[in-house]
Design a protein around this motif. Structure first.
Motif, PDB file in Angstrom:
ATOM      1  N   SER A 148       0.843  -1.199   0.000  1.00  0.00           N
ATOM      2  CA  SER A 148       0.000   0.000   0.000  1.00  0.00           C
ATOM      3  C   SER A 148       0.878   1.249   0.000  1.00  0.00           C
ATOM      4  O   SER A 148       2.017   1.232   0.472  1.00  0.00           O
ATOM      5  N   THR A 149       0.320   2.331  -0.513  1.00  0.00           N
ATOM      6  CA  THR A 149       0.992   3.629  -0.388  1.00  0.00           C
ATOM      7  C   THR A 149       0.829   4.151   1.036  1.00  0.00           C
ATOM      8  O   THR A 149      -0.041   3.698   1.787  1.00  0.00           O
ATOM      9  N   ILE A 150       1.682   5.074   1.421  1.00  0.00           N
ATOM     10  CA  ILE A 150       1.569   5.744   2.722  1.00  0.00           C
ATOM     11  C   ILE A 150       1.417   7.238   2.486  1.00  0.00           C
ATOM     12  O   ILE A 150       2.230   7.858   1.797  1.00  0.00           O
ATOM     13  N   LEU A 151       0.352   7.805   3.050  1.00  0.00           N
ATOM     14  CA  LEU A 151       0.104   9.241   2.987  1.00  0.00           C
ATOM     15  C   LEU A 151       0.454   9.841   4.340  1.00  0.00           C
ATOM     16  O   LEU A 151      -0.016   9.379   5.381  1.00  0.00           O
ATOM     17  N   THR A 152       1.294  10.862   4.338  1.00  0.00           N
ATOM     18  CA  THR A 152       1.713  11.464   5.601  1.00  0.00           C
ATOM     19  C   THR A 152       2.083  12.918   5.363  1.00  0.00           C
ATOM     20  O   THR A 152       1.960  13.434   4.239  1.00  0.00           O
ATOM     21  N   THR A 153       2.521  13.597   6.410  1.00  0.00           N
ATOM     22  CA  THR A 153       3.013  14.962   6.291  1.00  0.00           C
ATOM     23  C   THR A 153       4.355  15.067   6.994  1.00  0.00           C
ATOM     24  O   THR A 153       4.615  14.380   7.988  1.00  0.00           O
ATOM     25  N   LEU A 154       5.218  15.930   6.468  1.00  0.00           N
ATOM     26  CA  LEU A 154       6.478  16.214   7.135  1.00  0.00           C
ATOM     27  C   LEU A 154       6.222  17.053   8.383  1.00  0.00           C
ATOM     28  O   LEU A 154       5.112  17.542   8.612  1.00  0.00           O
TER      29      LEU A 154
END
Length: 407
Positions: A210-216
């Motif tokens: 799966s892809t991972i969606l995150t923020t710095l």
């Protein structure tokens, strides 16, 4: 056989487990009693299957559909190939299908005949092996696709697809390996056996993770994708533009980043390496940590070389997903070991060999073996792992639970 499961509450507040099976059916089961709430078959292709966990959000279930047709293609007289991957949205309370989006928009058409005289079809493939990633802020679902099974190769295979959460309409596609048409027939040593291997066959480096969606830390949104090619990508979640790419292994048919990677609050991404067909025991495997901001290597932990001995089916490849908790990364291996790495250095700080016989709480004879597929689960000071992967490695049939002190 069921794929991975997800647990959530239905709109009426009842805890429910959602999972798929080898026949492309999705089930909703009462988590406390096991009572079936609903069952929905979401694809009629004979080889269609569900391997990734359903993803739940706001009363909807999103699930990817993959297939075993690239394996069926080893039969020279088989008319290869007609399966198309898809993402399906279901009502979480009723199982009603809300929308279905094929990863390949065109229906397969006759393309000629193979060397055994069987009709050939295309385009095909681009299955979705992993759980879709939901992005409520943008109102989209991200799906990572597999390789094509036949010519012409699809521009949507080996790609990241972004679909509108409400309608399933395609927002954007970012393909990272074009021209990758491949079936298991390509591994045959005989010309007859290769009848359904596409001409100019690709490397079979599809997406299983799966892809991972995150923020710095500064709030910058990012999307991460790890491929069997051995490359980790950072993309812009709004446009699909590739912002950096870092190769951590050679990759291949059972290579690279296969079943899942992880990130932590320090903006570091961790991935285990398979390369099971590409490298021998002792050379395949390992774990790599990269900075999310720019893809630079933080550390690399090589595979442990002296674990297999004479164990039949043993390998040091690490295709299974990794699991991260604060300060610790857990990785599993086809040699049957669960290893805990310090996230700052990669040093192994705990190790458990799961191969062997176990006395079980329910009295069923059980043994451990290779670990593959989903990673370990860590909750409330306990670690849970399923050991024994007969499809590739040492077979077994045991669910293990370790306490916080490793016992």
């Amino acid at each position: 056989m069921a794929g991975a499961a997800s647990v959530a509450q239905t709109p009426d507040g009842a805890p429910t487990a959602y999972f798929g099976d080898r026949t492309a059916s999705i089930y909703a089961v009462d988590f406390a009693t096991g009572e079936l709430r609903w069952r929905t078959k979401i694809d009629d292709h004979l080889d269609a299957t569900i391997t990734g966990a359903p993803t739940l959000h706001d009363g909807r279930v999103f699930v990817g559909v993959a297939s075993g047709e690239e394996g069926t293609a080893v039969i020279p007289t088989y008319e290869c190939c007609t399966f198309r991957g898809s993402v399906v949205a279901l009502d979480a309370a009723t199982g009603e299908q809300l929308w279905k989006r094929y990863t390949i928009g065109e229906e397969p058409q006759p393309t000629g005949r193979n060397s055994a005289g069987a009709q050939t079809w295309g385009p095909s493939g681009a299955g979705v092996w992993s759980a879709p990633t939901v992005d409520p802020d943008r109102g989209v679902v991200y799906a990572a696709t597999g390789d094509s099974y036949s010519n012409p190769p699809s521009p949507n295979s080996d790609a990241l697809m972004v679909l509108d959460m409400a309608t399933g309409e395609v927002r954007w596609v970012s393909q990272t390996t074009p021209g990758d048409a491949w079936t298991v027939a390509c591994m045959s040593p005989t010309e007859e056996g290769r009848a359904n291997c596409p001409e100019d066959a690709g490397p079979d480096v599809d997406y299983g993770s799966s892809t991972i969606l995150t923020t710095l830390a500064d709030g910058t949104p990012i999307l991460l994708a790890g491929q069997k090619s051995g490359v980790m990508y950072r993309l812009d979640p709004d446009t699909g533009a590739i912002l950096w790419e870092t190769r951590i292994s050679e990759g291949g048919i059972l290579g690279g980043i296969e079943w899942g990677f992880a990130i932590d609050d320090n903006d570091v991404v961790y991935a285990s390496i398979s390369d099971a067909f590409e490298k021998p025991v002792g050379e395949a495997g390992g774990v790599t940590a990269l900075t999310v901001a720019d893809g630079a290597e933080v550390w690399h932990a090589p595979p442990v070389q002296d674990t297999c001995g004479s164990r039949e089916g043993c390998h040091t490849a690490q295709p299974g997903a990794v699991t991260a908790i604060p300060g610790v990364l857990f990785s599993t291996s086809l040699d049957g070991h669960i290893r805990a790495h310090a996230t700052d250095t990669g040093r192994i700080i705990w190790n458990a060999d799961t191969v062997g016989e176990f006395e079980t709480v329910n009295g069923v004879p059980a043994s451990g073996g290779s670990l593959n597929g989903p990673g370990v689960t860590v909750v409330d000071g306990m670690l849970y792992a399923v050991s024994g992967y007969a499809g590739l490695g040492i077979p077994g049939n045991v669910l293990l639970a370790f306490s916080v002190d490793g016992e």
